[in-house]
Each structure stands twice: as structure tokens, then as C-alpha cells.
Enzyme design. Structure first.
Site, PDB file in Angstrom:
ATOM      1  N   ASP A  31       0.965  -1.174   0.104  1.00 12.62           N
ATOM      2  CA  ASP A  31      -0.036  -0.005   0.128  1.00 12.62           C
ATOM      3  C   ASP A  31       0.783   1.297  -0.031  1.00 12.62           C
ATOM      4  OD1 ASP A  31      -3.282   0.229   1.136  1.00 12.62           O
ATOM      5  OD2 ASP A  31      -2.035   2.055   0.820  1.00 12.62           O
ATOM      6  N   ARG A 155     -18.569 -10.247   2.396  1.00  8.68           N
ATOM      7  CA  ARG A 155     -19.573  -9.119   3.089  1.00  8.68           C
ATOM      8  C   ARG A 155     -18.802  -8.755   4.160  1.00  8.68           C
ATOM      9  NH1 ARG A 155     -23.557 -13.978   4.450  1.00  8.68           N
ATOM     10  NH2 ARG A 155     -21.785 -14.789   4.318  1.00  8.68           N
ATOM     11  N   CYS A 264     -20.534  -1.112  -0.826  1.00  7.13           N
ATOM     12  CA  CYS A 264     -20.991  -1.628  -2.116  1.00  7.13           C
ATOM     13  C   CYS A 264     -22.301  -1.739  -2.913  1.00  7.13           C
ATOM     14  CB  CYS A 264     -20.596  -3.186  -1.902  1.00  7.13           C
ATOM     15  SG  CYS A 264     -18.784  -3.562  -1.507  1.00  7.13           S
TER      16      CYS A 264
HETATM   17  C1  UDX Z   1     -22.292  -6.849  -0.056  1.00  5.75           C
HETATM   18  C2  UDX Z   1     -22.441  -8.231  -0.676  1.00  5.75           C
HETATM   19  O1  UDX Z   1     -23.256  -8.981   0.240  1.00  5.75           O
HETATM   20  C3  UDX Z   1     -21.192  -8.898  -0.850  1.00  5.75           C
HETATM   21  O2  UDX Z   1     -21.463 -10.104  -1.756  1.00  5.75           O
HETATM   22  C4  UDX Z   1     -20.059  -7.796  -1.809  1.00  5.75           C
HETATM   23  O3  UDX Z   1     -18.830  -8.379  -2.138  1.00  5.75           O
HETATM   24  C5  UDX Z   1     -20.113  -6.391  -1.095  1.00  5.75           C
HETATM   25  O4  UDX Z   1     -21.322  -5.876  -0.901  1.00  5.75           O
HETATM   26  P1  UDX Z   1     -21.691  -5.931   2.383  1.00  5.75           P
HETATM   27  O5  UDX Z   1     -22.198  -4.655   1.665  1.00  5.75           O
HETATM   28  O6  UDX Z   1     -20.686  -5.930   3.175  1.00  5.75           O
HETATM   29  O7  UDX Z   1     -21.716  -7.053   1.341  1.00  5.75           O
HETATM   30  O8  UDX Z   1     -23.019  -6.282   3.263  1.00  5.75           O
HETATM   31  P2  UDX Z   1     -24.557  -7.225   3.200  1.00  5.75           P
HETATM   32  O9  UDX Z   1     -24.348  -8.373   4.357  1.00  5.75           O
HETATM   33  O10 UDX Z   1     -24.712  -7.532   1.812  1.00  5.75           O
HETATM   34  O11 UDX Z   1     -25.503  -6.139   3.813  1.00  5.75           O
HETATM   35  C6  UDX Z   1     -25.525  -4.785   3.018  1.00  5.75           C
HETATM   36  C7  UDX Z   1     -26.722  -3.920   3.437  1.00  5.75           C
HETATM   37  O12 UDX Z   1     -27.917  -4.462   3.210  1.00  5.75           O
HETATM   38  C8  UDX Z   1     -26.444  -3.888   4.949  1.00  5.75           C
HETATM   39  O13 UDX Z   1     -26.864  -2.327   5.129  1.00  5.75           O
HETATM   40  C9  UDX Z   1     -27.659  -4.732   5.382  1.00  5.75           C
HETATM   41  O14 UDX Z   1     -28.076  -4.249   6.696  1.00  5.75           O
HETATM   42  C10 UDX Z   1     -28.682  -4.655   4.446  1.00  5.75           C
HETATM   43  N1  UDX Z   1     -29.475  -5.857   4.557  1.00  5.75           N
HETATM   44  C11 UDX Z   1     -28.882  -7.066   4.142  1.00  5.75           C
HETATM   45  C12 UDX Z   1     -30.960  -5.798   4.667  1.00  5.75           C
HETATM   46  O15 UDX Z   1     -31.370  -4.814   5.088  1.00  5.75           O
HETATM   47  N2  UDX Z   1     -31.591  -6.995   4.685  1.00  5.75           N
HETATM   48  C13 UDX Z   1     -31.056  -8.108   4.418  1.00  5.75           C
HETATM   49  O16 UDX Z   1     -31.862  -9.085   4.376  1.00  5.75           O
HETATM   50  C14 UDX Z   1     -29.835  -8.292   4.180  1.00  5.75           C
END
Ligand code: UDX
Length: 437
Positions: A31, A155, A264
Site C-alpha cells: 500500500d 460481506r 458496495c
Molecule cells: C455486499 C455483498 O453481500 C457482498 O457479496 C459484496 O462483495 C459486497 O457487498 P456488504 O455490503 O458487506 O456485502 O453487506 P451485506 O451483508 O450484503 O449488507 C448490505 C446492506 O444490506 C446492509 O446495510 C444490511 O443491513 C442490508 N441488508 C442485508 C438488509 O437490509 N436486509 C437483508 O436481508 C440483508
């Protein structure tokens, strides 16, 4: 065993580097931020991810994992160079590729031997083709590299688990030689099942966006179903449970909430929409997921205002949960930011508590009170808002809360509180899509 250099030490780069060293490879995480590298070399991990510290420590001590701010020499030592730098949202929703471009130019200048150049960062479909062009324009011998798109599906909060036990590994390339090298790196995954898919570069890039935007759409969909349930006297948990029993739907990502956040989903949806617009193709579903998500965050603030009979002036409200989801300290695009802004704009006072994200939120709101435990944060407050589904909020002591609070209003945007208990202790409450008790 391969010599691998990961460029970028964010949660993707660090988890990927630690994971690949765990598979027995010799990995340098490089980095340009020498302060960050200094901390990593002294055992300080800048991000919170369950299991990450242990896996880094183990491989660092076994001389399989190294940290360096000398990007050029780290590239020269590598057989495989992984690009894992940030691709933040840029103008009109397109991903900002300046960090990727800078790394690609550095790689072009340091191709001292054949290397696989692998992009892990989420980049717009078609970026791989551009990267290959840039490198070919800067080198004489086109055989000095092959390009691979190897998108991540990590995630936050379960990134180490997602890396070591992935549902699938996508290797997008037109080179059998590069494909075989990448298979060697991921070979330990064959133990359970062979999750590797061999695709073109563009297909691999599309799989990433298609997957993320579908997951986001699924969340926006269940949020809108929840909102309709409230008006029609249905219970969204029962609806989601029954839907989830259909294998074609699955019960994952059917939890209604305050709207999704993170680094993401919001960014990837905008980037996909921008790519479709640039190709003069309408993608109404992607647009709908974005709009529905913005609406959901606003809906939560309206719920709070309704609970306070349209007057939040001088009310003190405890926000329980600041991170965009549980098990991370990341607050990017968190629904808590919208909620805090709204309360302040309406003359309210905010007490904030999150098990690990207080210091991150302080960088945005430095004039609200932060607490290091739930019960101090709710003392003499008029209301509580649950914004993140941390486990410790699932077993709150309502008797204690009743005694400490001045008011009796609770908004549970994650549907994690027991409504029987809320009623038993006489709270005035609201949540998302449930039939109230
Ligand atoms: C996401 C994708 O899941 C992952 O595969 C990708 O590589 C990166 O983006 P992340 O953003 O880290 O991962 O978290 P994730 O668990 O997907 O949740 C994203 C958002 O959705 C969070 O704010 C979570 O609270 C919300 N969420 C998730 C819901 O509101 N309801 C759900 O059922 C699931």
C-alpha cells in the site's frame, strides 16, 4: 506455492492477502500509505473483521504474509499481482478508477518477468479490456502478462469466512495459462467442492454487478412489501418466511430494515445504472432498487416523527447502532447517518451508541454525545431508535430501560425487539412491516 502481491490494504486487499497466505502462498500486501503499512507490521489491523487479526498474525509469524509500502519492488517479486484498491463512486454514478489506473501504470513499469495481473476491485464491465490496452501500450513484449478478473463476494463482518468458504470463485480470462495459475492459488478450496467458474473477463465483471445489484433489489423489494404489509395488516416476517421456503427465492436477504448501506450496494447499483445509460439501455429494476432504498431511509425518519406527533424539538433520542450492519465498524451509507441528520434538523438531541463504530461516526458528527454502553446512552431520553442489528440489542433489559428513560418511545428499524415485551412494559413503539401486539 505462488509469490503474490496484493495492491491495496482495505478490507478486500487485507482479507484476500491473509486468505491467500493461509492457502500456503507467499503474499505481500502493499500500500502507498506507509503509516498503514507501519501499523500492520507492528500488528495493528486498521479494520475490524471477525477472524482477520488471528489469520494475519499466524501467517505473518510463519513468514507467509508481509506488508510493504514499496509497491514497485513488491510487484517485481510477484508471479501474480492482485489489484485491490478502492473504486469509489465518481461523477454521474460511474466508478472512479483513478486508483486502479495509477496501479496499472505502476505495474506496466515493473513487469520484470511474466505475471498474472488480477483485478479484485469492483470495476465497471469493460474495464479489463481497457487495462489490457494500457499495459500493452506501455510494454514491448505482450507475453509478459495475462489478465484475470477475479471479483470478490466478501460481506463486511464475515469477509474472512466468505473468502475461505466461498459459494463460488470466478476466474475471468482468455488465457488457459493464467486460469491454471489462479486455480493453483485456490486449490485448497477443492477440499469441499470445486466452486471455480472459468469465464471471459467481461462475464466475470458482469457476474459481480449482477450479483450485488440483485441482492440490493431483493432487499428493496422486501422493504416495499413490508411497507404494504403495514397498511394491509399482514406480517412481513410471516410473508418472508413463507416466501423463503421456495427454493427459487431462498430466505436470504429477505430481512426488511431501514434501507441498505455499505461501500458496495449503493455504489455498485449506481455504477451499473451508469454503464447501462452509457449504452443507451434502460435498467428500470436497478433504478427502482436505488429509489426504493432512498425512500426506505426517509420512511424511517417519518416513522420517528409520527411517534413524536410531528415534534422532535428539544427531544433527546438515543440511536442504538451506527454501523451500516452488525459485526463491522463501517458506517459508509449507513441509514443511521440519515436518521441522525433528520433528528438534528428537527431540533432534536442525539445520544449515540455502537459497540465499535462510535469513532467512525464521530468523523461525521462531532457535536453529538457518544456513549460506551446502551444504558448510559438512553438515560433521560425521550426515545430510542434501533438502527443496527447488533446482537446485544436483541436482549435489552426493558425494565432497566423503562426506569432510565424519560419518555417511552422506541423505533425498531431492524425488527429485533420482542413486541410482547415492548407492550408489557408500556412502550409506544414502531418497527417495519409487523402486526403490532
Ligand atoms: C455486499 C455483498 O453481500 C457482498 O457479496 C459484496 O462483495 C459486497 O457487498 P456488504 O455490503 O458487506 O456485502 O453487506 P451485506 O451483508 O450484503 O449488507 C448490505 C446492506 O444490506 C446492509 O446495510 C444490511 O443491513 C442490508 N441488508 C442485508 C438488509 O437490509 N436486509 C437483508 O436481508 C440483508
Amino acid at each position: 506455492m505462488k509469490n503474490i502481491t496484493i495492491i491495496g490494504t482495505g478490507y478486500v486487499g487485507l482479507v484476500t492477502g491473509a486468505g491467500m497466505s493461509e492457502f500456503g502462498n507467499k503474499v505481500i500486501c502493499a500500500d502507498i500509505d506507509s503509516r498503514k503499512i507501519g501499523k500492520l507490521n507492528s500488528g495493528l489491523i486498521p479494520i475490524y473483521e471477525p477472524g482477520l487479526e488471528e489469520i494475519i498474525k499466524k501467517n505473518f509469524e510463519n513468514s507467509r504474509l508481509f506488508f510493504s509500502s514499496d509497491i514497485e519492488s513488491s510487484i517485481k517479486k510477484a508471479e501474480v499481482v492482485v489489484i485491490a484498491v478502492g473504486t469509489p463512486q465518481g461523477e454521474n454514478g460511474m466508478a472512479d478508477l483513478r486508483f486502479v489506473d495509477s496501479v496499472v501504470n505502476t505495474i506496466s513499469r515493473n513487469l520484470n518477468s511474466y505475471k498474472v495481473i488480477c483485478t479484485k476491485s469492483t470495476v465497471p464491465i469493460g474495464t479489463g479490456k481497457d487495462i489490457i490496452k494500457i499495459i500493452n501500450n506501455n510494454i514491448h513484449d505482450k507475453k509478459m502478462f495475462d489478465y484475470v478478473s477475479n471479483p470478490e463476494f466478501l460481506r463486511e463482518g464475515s469477509a474472512v469466512k466468505d473468502f475461505l468458504w466461498p459459494d463460488r470463485v470466478i476466474i475471468g480470462t482468455d488465457s488457459d495459462k493464467a486460469y491454471k495459475i489462479m486455480c493453483d492459488i485456490y486449490r485448497p478450496l477443492y477440499i469441499n467442492k470445486n466452486p471455480i467458474a472459468y469465464t471471459s473477463v467481461e462475464t466475470a465483471e458482469m457476474i459481480k454487478y449482477a450479483s450485488n445489484s440483485f441482492l440490493a433489489l431483493k432487499i428493496s423489494y422486501i422493504n416495499e412489501i413490508a411497507n404494504l404489509c403495514e397498511l394491509l395488516g399482514a406480517d412481513v416476517h410471516d410473508v418472508a418466511n413463507a416466501m423463503g421456503k421456495d427454493g427459487r427465492i431462498s430466505d436470504k436477504f429477505l430481512h426488511p430494515g431501514p434501507g441498505f448501506g455499505g461501500s458496495c450496494f449503493p455504489k455498485d447499483l449506481e455504477a451499473l445504472l451508469a454503464v447501462s445509460k452509457n449504452n443507451e439501455l434502460k435498467m428500470e429494476t436497478v433504478k427502482a432498487a436505488i429509489i426504493a432504498n432512498k425512500n426506505q431511509k426517509k420512511r424511517m425518519t417519518r416513522k420517528l416523527l409520527d411517534l413524536f406527533n410531528n415534534n422532535l424539538n428539544k427531544c433527546t433520542i438515543s440511536i442504538l447502532g451506527l454501523a451500516f450492519k452488525a459485526n463491522t465498524n463501517d458506517i459508509r451509507e449507513s441509514a443511521s447517518i440519515d436518521m441522525i441528520n433528520f433528528i438534528i434538523e428537527h431540533g432534536g438531541i442525539v445520544n449515540a451508541y455502537d459497540p465499535i463504530a462510535n469513532s467512525e461516526m464521530y468523523k461525521i458528527f462531532d457535536a453529538i454525545e457518544y456513549y460506551d454502553n446502551v444504558y448510559d446512552s438512553i438515560k433521560d431520553t425521550d426515545g430510542i431508535v434501533i438502527m443496527t442489528e447488533w446482537n446485544e440489542f436483541r436482549s435489552l433489559d426493558f425494565k432497566r430501560i423503562k426506569k432510565y428513560m424519560r419518555g417511552n418511545i422506541i423505533l425498531d428499524t431492524r425488527n429485533i425487539l420482542n413486541m410482547d415485551e415492548l407492550s408489557e412494559f408500556g412502550f409506544t413503539y414502531d418497527n417495519v412491516g409487523r402486526i403490532k401486539k
